[in-house]
Design a protein around this motif. Sequence first.
Motif, PDB file in Angstrom:
ATOM      1  N   ALA A  93      -9.843 -64.507  25.829  1.00 12.53           N
ATOM      2  CA  ALA A  93      -8.545 -64.654  27.338  1.00 12.53           C
ATOM      3  C   ALA A  93      -8.736 -63.857  27.764  1.00 12.53           C
ATOM      4  O   ALA A  93      -8.926 -62.824  29.293  1.00 12.53           O
ATOM      5  N   PRO A 196      -8.894 -67.724  36.622  1.00 15.33           N
ATOM      6  CA  PRO A 196      -7.863 -69.008  36.858  1.00 15.33           C
ATOM      7  C   PRO A 196      -8.388 -69.693  35.093  1.00 15.33           C
ATOM      8  O   PRO A 196      -7.474 -70.368  34.420  1.00 15.33           O
ATOM      9  N   ARG A 197      -9.315 -69.528  34.948  1.00 14.95           N
ATOM     10  CA  ARG A 197     -10.369 -70.020  33.457  1.00 14.95           C
ATOM     11  C   ARG A 197      -9.912 -69.549  32.235  1.00 14.95           C
ATOM     12  O   ARG A 197      -9.767 -69.727  31.272  1.00 14.95           O
ATOM     13  N   ILE A 199      -6.782 -67.475  32.373  1.00 17.13           N
ATOM     14  CA  ILE A 199      -5.779 -67.541  32.279  1.00 17.13           C
ATOM     15  C   ILE A 199      -5.098 -69.139  31.647  1.00 17.13           C
ATOM     16  O   ILE A 199      -4.479 -69.400  30.902  1.00 17.13           O
ATOM     17  N   SER A 200      -6.220 -70.498  31.577  1.00 16.29           N
ATOM     18  CA  SER A 200      -6.104 -71.323  31.545  1.00 16.29           C
ATOM     19  C   SER A 200      -6.438 -71.180  29.606  1.00 16.29           C
ATOM     20  O   SER A 200      -5.427 -72.118  29.008  1.00 16.29           O
ATOM     21  N   LEU A 201      -6.851 -70.890  28.528  1.00 21.50           N
ATOM     22  CA  LEU A 201      -7.744 -70.929  27.942  1.00 21.50           C
ATOM     23  C   LEU A 201      -6.211 -69.882  27.326  1.00 21.50           C
ATOM     24  O   LEU A 201      -6.134 -70.690  26.045  1.00 21.50           O
ATOM     25  N   ARG A 203      -3.951 -70.202  27.309  1.00 20.01           N
ATOM     26  CA  ARG A 203      -2.143 -71.080  28.021  1.00 20.01           C
ATOM     27  C   ARG A 203      -2.605 -71.738  26.795  1.00 20.01           C
ATOM     28  O   ARG A 203      -1.783 -72.183  26.356  1.00 20.01           O
ATOM     29  N   ALA A 204      -3.682 -72.901  26.429  1.00 20.94           N
ATOM     30  CA  ALA A 204      -3.570 -73.390  25.501  1.00 20.94           C
ATOM     31  C   ALA A 204      -4.192 -72.753  24.091  1.00 20.94           C
ATOM     32  O   ALA A 204      -2.837 -73.859  23.357  1.00 20.94           O
ATOM     33  N   ARG A 207       0.183 -72.054  23.268  1.00 17.98           N
ATOM     34  CA  ARG A 207       0.685 -72.856  23.579  1.00 17.98           C
ATOM     35  C   ARG A 207       0.382 -74.055  21.929  1.00 17.98           C
ATOM     36  O   ARG A 207       1.486 -74.055  21.408  1.00 17.98           O
ATOM     37  N   SER A 215       0.328 -81.604  24.511  1.00 22.04           N
ATOM     38  CA  SER A 215       0.831 -81.791  25.958  1.00 22.04           C
ATOM     39  C   SER A 215       1.144 -83.140  25.951  1.00 22.04           C
ATOM     40  O   SER A 215       1.437 -83.568  27.526  1.00 22.04           O
TER      41      SER A 215
END
Length: 298
Positions: A93, A196-197, A199-201, A203-204, A207, A215
């Motif tokens: 990421a 955005p991809r 950032i999504s990766l 975040r996952a 987490r 989630s």
Amino acid sequence: MGAGHDHSHAADTRVNRMLIAAAILSAFFVVELTTALLINSIALLADAGHMLTDLVAMFMGLTAVLLARRGSSSPARTYGWHRAEVFTAVANAVLLLGMAAFILYEAVQRLGDAPDVPGVPMIVVALAGLLANAVVVLLLRSHSKQSLAVKGAYMEVVADTVGSIGVLIAGIVTVTTRWPYADVVVAVFVALWVLPRAISLARAALRILSESSPSHIDVEELRTALCAVDGVTEVHDLHVWTLVPGKDMVTAHLTTTADSARVLDDARAVLTARGLDHATVQVEPPDGATDCKCQANW
């Protein structure tokens, strides 16, 4: 024996497909980067940069998968190398974010002074890129749901496919209209598509590393369900986290005056119904420390 053999076969298939995908991406990366430098195309350079992160993701993912399969002989590493693929996803990421920032910077630098970029080479390379990405997507798609490392590589290749489509459009526009900014616009599009991809990766992965609850698990609902087990008066030290995608873990202490074996079986049934098979449940007498008192249900 049969289940273990099937798992090993699936892991071998995953490794083989990742090796083939890496070879395809490596060959195309050389072609795309060389062409981008020769014709001074920032759109092709953006796509080549994204292709490089695809390659890095592929090799890091491959390393993570191999480490996870290998396990660990160290008594201090009780979970083996399972988290290796999560660290891989974070690094991946970061690379994506860095690439996107660089392309956006270069695109701004070219505003008002866009170089003359030939469109035909862009079209040819974009078509080759679409073919390469399509093959890699087919190779990785079935395994992307089983591994975060493979998912990261798969997501990048999918995004890169969109980038190749953008380069193709830029080439066609350049050939038909001679508009000098088609190359720059597509480069910006590729960068904004990636952000955005990435950032999504991130975040996952973060987490998981922060040991937040999955989630898809409602911790308060889970606490209530455990409290509802016949004989349970208190639930405390309830923790839910993810080791790697597909392997959620839970620990819980239950206070009861009822039959401990029966309470333990009922509690495990509650957890299993929510996909929490990797569970550690301790049943203890009423004098234990608490952080949750249950309503009387027995």
